[in-house]
Design a protein around this motif. Structure first.
Motif, PDB file in Angstrom:
ATOM      1  N   ASP A  98      -6.601  11.506  -5.000  1.00  0.00           N
ATOM      2  CA  ASP A  98      -6.008  10.120  -5.627  1.00  0.00           C
ATOM      3  C   ASP A  98      -6.760   9.183  -5.359  1.00  0.00           C
ATOM      4  N   VAL A  99      -7.532   9.130  -4.099  1.00  0.00           N
ATOM      5  CA  VAL A  99      -8.282   7.835  -3.621  1.00  0.00           C
ATOM      6  C   VAL A  99      -9.713   8.123  -3.665  1.00  0.00           C
ATOM      7  N   GLU A 100     -10.134   9.274  -4.241  1.00  0.00           N
ATOM      8  CA  GLU A 100     -11.651   9.731  -4.157  1.00  0.00           C
ATOM      9  C   GLU A 100     -12.134   8.659  -5.180  1.00  0.00           C
TER      10      GLU A 100
ATOM     11  N   GLY B 164       0.806  -1.239  -0.130  1.00  0.00           N
ATOM     12  CA  GLY B 164      -0.250   0.125   0.089  1.00  0.00           C
ATOM     13  C   GLY B 164       0.886   1.357   0.214  1.00  0.00           C
ATOM     14  N   VAL B 165       0.536   2.027  -0.956  1.00  0.00           N
ATOM     15  CA  VAL B 165       1.430   3.724  -1.163  1.00  0.00           C
ATOM     16  C   VAL B 165       0.323   4.566  -0.533  1.00  0.00           C
ATOM     17  N   PRO B 166       0.802   5.348   0.416  1.00  0.00           N
ATOM     18  CA  PRO B 166      -0.096   6.661   0.969  1.00  0.00           C
ATOM     19  C   PRO B 166      -0.416   7.555  -0.360  1.00  0.00           C
TER      20      PRO B 166
ATOM     21  N   SER C  81     -13.669   4.291   2.980  1.00  0.00           N
ATOM     22  CA  SER C  81     -12.464   4.958   2.116  1.00  0.00           C
ATOM     23  C   SER C  81     -11.439   4.477   2.064  1.00  0.00           C
ATOM     24  N   ALA C  82     -10.432   4.961   1.159  1.00  0.00           N
ATOM     25  CA  ALA C  82      -9.089   4.429   1.143  1.00  0.00           C
ATOM     26  C   ALA C  82      -8.309   5.660   1.370  1.00  0.00           C
ATOM     27  N   LYS C  83      -7.157   5.320   1.717  1.00  0.00           N
ATOM     28  CA  LYS C  83      -5.898   6.180   2.122  1.00  0.00           C
ATOM     29  C   LYS C  83      -4.682   5.722   1.412  1.00  0.00           C
ATOM     30  N   THR C  84      -4.898   4.546   0.712  1.00  0.00           N
ATOM     31  CA  THR C  84      -3.838   4.005   0.056  1.00  0.00           C
ATOM     32  C   THR C  84      -4.036   3.582  -1.343  1.00  0.00           C
ATOM     33  N   ARG C  85      -3.051   3.168  -2.260  1.00  0.00           N
ATOM     34  CA  ARG C  85      -3.478   2.378  -3.375  1.00  0.00           C
ATOM     35  C   ARG C  85      -2.451   1.325  -3.531  1.00  0.00           C
ATOM     36  N   GLU C  86      -2.596   0.396  -3.941  1.00  0.00           N
ATOM     37  CA  GLU C  86      -1.417  -0.718  -4.210  1.00  0.00           C
ATOM     38  C   GLU C  86      -0.656  -0.697  -5.296  1.00  0.00           C
TER      39      GLU C  86
END
Length: 90
Positions: A16-18, A9-11, A28-33
């Motif tokens: 960018d995570v909307e 996971g990258v902050p 909701s998300a705080k990271t993307r893989e």
């Protein structure tokens, strides 16, 4: 062929995570893989250990920042389909 795949996971910034589903209590998300894959051929073996020896020039790599595949889905993720397209065919 031998695949090696990893992800972490990258902050990310909020914009960018909307709209991305995540693990927070509100969904909701705080990271993307970030995913990285290396696929290589190995025809020979180490005579002492028997471990596969990577062929020189016989590798390809691919990376992607994306969401993980939906849990329980039988459909391949976009990343899996991308690797299938890019991997050398035996």
């Amino acid at each position: 062929m031998h695949p090696a795949v990893d992800g972490t996971g990258v902050p990310m910034r909020k914009d960018d995570v909307e709209g991305i589903a995540g693990k927070q209590k509100d969904g909701s998300a705080k990271t993307r893989e970030a995913k990285l894959a290396i696929i290589y051929t190995a025809e020979g073996r180490d005579p002492e250990t028997g471990a596969a020896l990577k062929d020189k020039g016989g590798e390809m790599s691919s990376c992607l920042i994306d969401g993980a595949a939906a849990a329980g889905s039988r459909d391949p993720s976009d990343f899996a389909m991308r690797l299938d397209r890019e991997a050398p065919k035996a």
